[in-house]
Design a protein around this motif. Structure first.
Motif, short mmCIF file in Angstrom:
data_model
loop_
_atom_site.label_atom_id
_atom_site.label_comp_id
_atom_site.label_asym_id
_atom_site.label_seq_id
_atom_site.Cartn_x
_atom_site.Cartn_y
_atom_site.Cartn_z
N PHE A 79 0.85 -1.19 0.00
CA PHE A 79 0.00 0.00 0.00
C PHE A 79 0.88 1.22 0.00
O PHE A 79 1.76 1.37 0.84
CB PHE A 79 -0.91 -0.01 1.24
CG PHE A 79 -2.10 0.87 1.09
CD1 PHE A 79 -3.23 0.41 0.43
CD2 PHE A 79 -2.11 2.14 1.60
CE1 PHE A 79 -4.35 1.22 0.27
CE2 PHE A 79 -3.22 2.95 1.47
CZ PHE A 79 -4.34 2.49 0.81
N ARG A 80 0.68 2.04 -0.96
CA ARG A 80 1.40 3.32 -1.01
C ARG A 80 0.37 4.43 -0.94
O ARG A 80 -0.82 4.18 -1.13
CB ARG A 80 2.25 3.42 -2.26
CG ARG A 80 1.44 3.31 -3.52
CD ARG A 80 2.33 3.28 -4.72
NE ARG A 80 1.77 2.32 -5.65
CZ ARG A 80 2.35 1.89 -6.70
NH1 ARG A 80 3.54 2.31 -6.99
NH2 ARG A 80 1.78 1.03 -7.50
N GLU A 81 0.83 5.60 -0.66
CA GLU A 81 -0.08 6.74 -0.60
C GLU A 81 -0.83 6.78 -1.93
O GLU A 81 -0.23 6.89 -2.99
CB GLU A 81 0.71 8.02 -0.39
CG GLU A 81 -0.12 9.22 -0.07
CD GLU A 81 -0.58 9.26 1.38
OE1 GLU A 81 -1.50 10.05 1.66
OE2 GLU A 81 -0.04 8.55 2.22
N PRO A 82 -2.14 6.65 -1.87
CA PRO A 82 -2.90 6.61 -3.12
C PRO A 82 -2.88 7.95 -3.85
O PRO A 82 -2.55 8.98 -3.28
CB PRO A 82 -4.33 6.29 -2.67
CG PRO A 82 -4.23 5.86 -1.27
CD PRO A 82 -2.97 6.44 -0.71
N ILE A 83 -3.25 7.89 -5.09
CA ILE A 83 -3.42 9.10 -5.88
C ILE A 83 -4.73 9.73 -5.43
O ILE A 83 -5.75 9.06 -5.34
CB ILE A 83 -3.49 8.76 -7.38
CG1 ILE A 83 -2.18 8.09 -7.81
CG2 ILE A 83 -3.79 9.99 -8.21
CD1 ILE A 83 -2.26 7.43 -9.17
N ILE A 84 -4.69 11.01 -5.11
CA ILE A 84 -5.91 11.68 -4.65
C ILE A 84 -6.30 12.73 -5.69
O ILE A 84 -5.49 13.58 -6.06
CB ILE A 84 -5.72 12.32 -3.27
CG1 ILE A 84 -5.40 11.22 -2.25
CG2 ILE A 84 -6.95 13.12 -2.87
CD1 ILE A 84 -5.26 11.69 -0.84
N PHE A 85 -7.52 12.63 -6.16
CA PHE A 85 -8.08 13.59 -7.11
C PHE A 85 -9.02 14.52 -6.35
O PHE A 85 -9.89 14.06 -5.64
CB PHE A 85 -8.88 12.86 -8.20
CG PHE A 85 -8.04 11.98 -9.06
CD1 PHE A 85 -7.44 12.48 -10.20
CD2 PHE A 85 -7.86 10.65 -8.74
CE1 PHE A 85 -6.67 11.67 -11.01
CE2 PHE A 85 -7.09 9.83 -9.54
CZ PHE A 85 -6.49 10.34 -10.68
#
Length: 178
Positions: A79-85
């Motif tokens: 788990f990595r910091e997700p892409i946030i839109f």
């Protein structure tokens, strides 16, 4: 990059194609074990071998993708910091909340196999000898088989929930099981 400036006790694994070849790819397994042990890891870009790379680097064989090996060892719970839109209001004017997109990275397409089936051939999927699915196409076809582990999906869902809670985000979880 940090070592000249900060005294860190790091486990370091050389995942260069040459070192993976010299260790018969054991270094990749060792690095995956370290990530599992420390619950964190940073991996730089690596080369995934193919027939051309075998010749170019005089490899013993085609080694699998280090990413795939590490993912498989960790059951995809990376788990990595997700892409946030936060700009979806352009597409959906009423949407005001940010959306985080995370990806489960085990099974599915990573372990899929494509099968060429000619017109009139019969494809049967069996589990423990019991036929579960049978299909006889009236055209040439390519079938794609894939699987996933229930525990891996559950672990990923758990990590996603923990992330949403830690960031005080609403959580909508989409899971598609065929």
């Amino acid at each position: 990059m940090l070592e000249p400036y900060i005294d860190l006790n790091l486990d370091y694994y050389d995942l260069s194609i040459e070192n993976r070849n010299n260790t018969y790819d054991e270094v990749t397994i060792d690095s995956a074990k370290a990530v599992a042990r420390h619950h964190i890891g940073v991996k730089c870009a690596t080369i995934t071998a193919n027939e051309d790379r075998v010749k170019e680097f005089n490899l013993n064989k085609i080694y699998p993708s280090p990413n795939a090996t590490i993912r498989a060892y960790l059951d995809g719970v990376m788990f990595r910091e997700p892409i946030i839109f936060d700009c979806l209001d352009i597409l959906i004017p009423t949407w005001k909340e940010p959306i985080a997109i995370a990806r489960h990275s085990f099974g599915d397409i990573y372990v899929s196999k494509a099968l060429n089936v000619k017109k009139g051939d019969e494809l049967t999927v069996s589990i423990n000898g019991e036929d579960k699915y049978s299909y006889k196409p009236d055209y040439d076809a390519i079938f794609l088989t894939q699987y996933n582990k229930v525990k891996s999906i559950e672990d990923f869902a758990h990590v996603s929930f923990k992330y949403a809670i830690s960031k005080n985000m609403n959580l909508i979880f989409q899971l598609r099981i065929l």
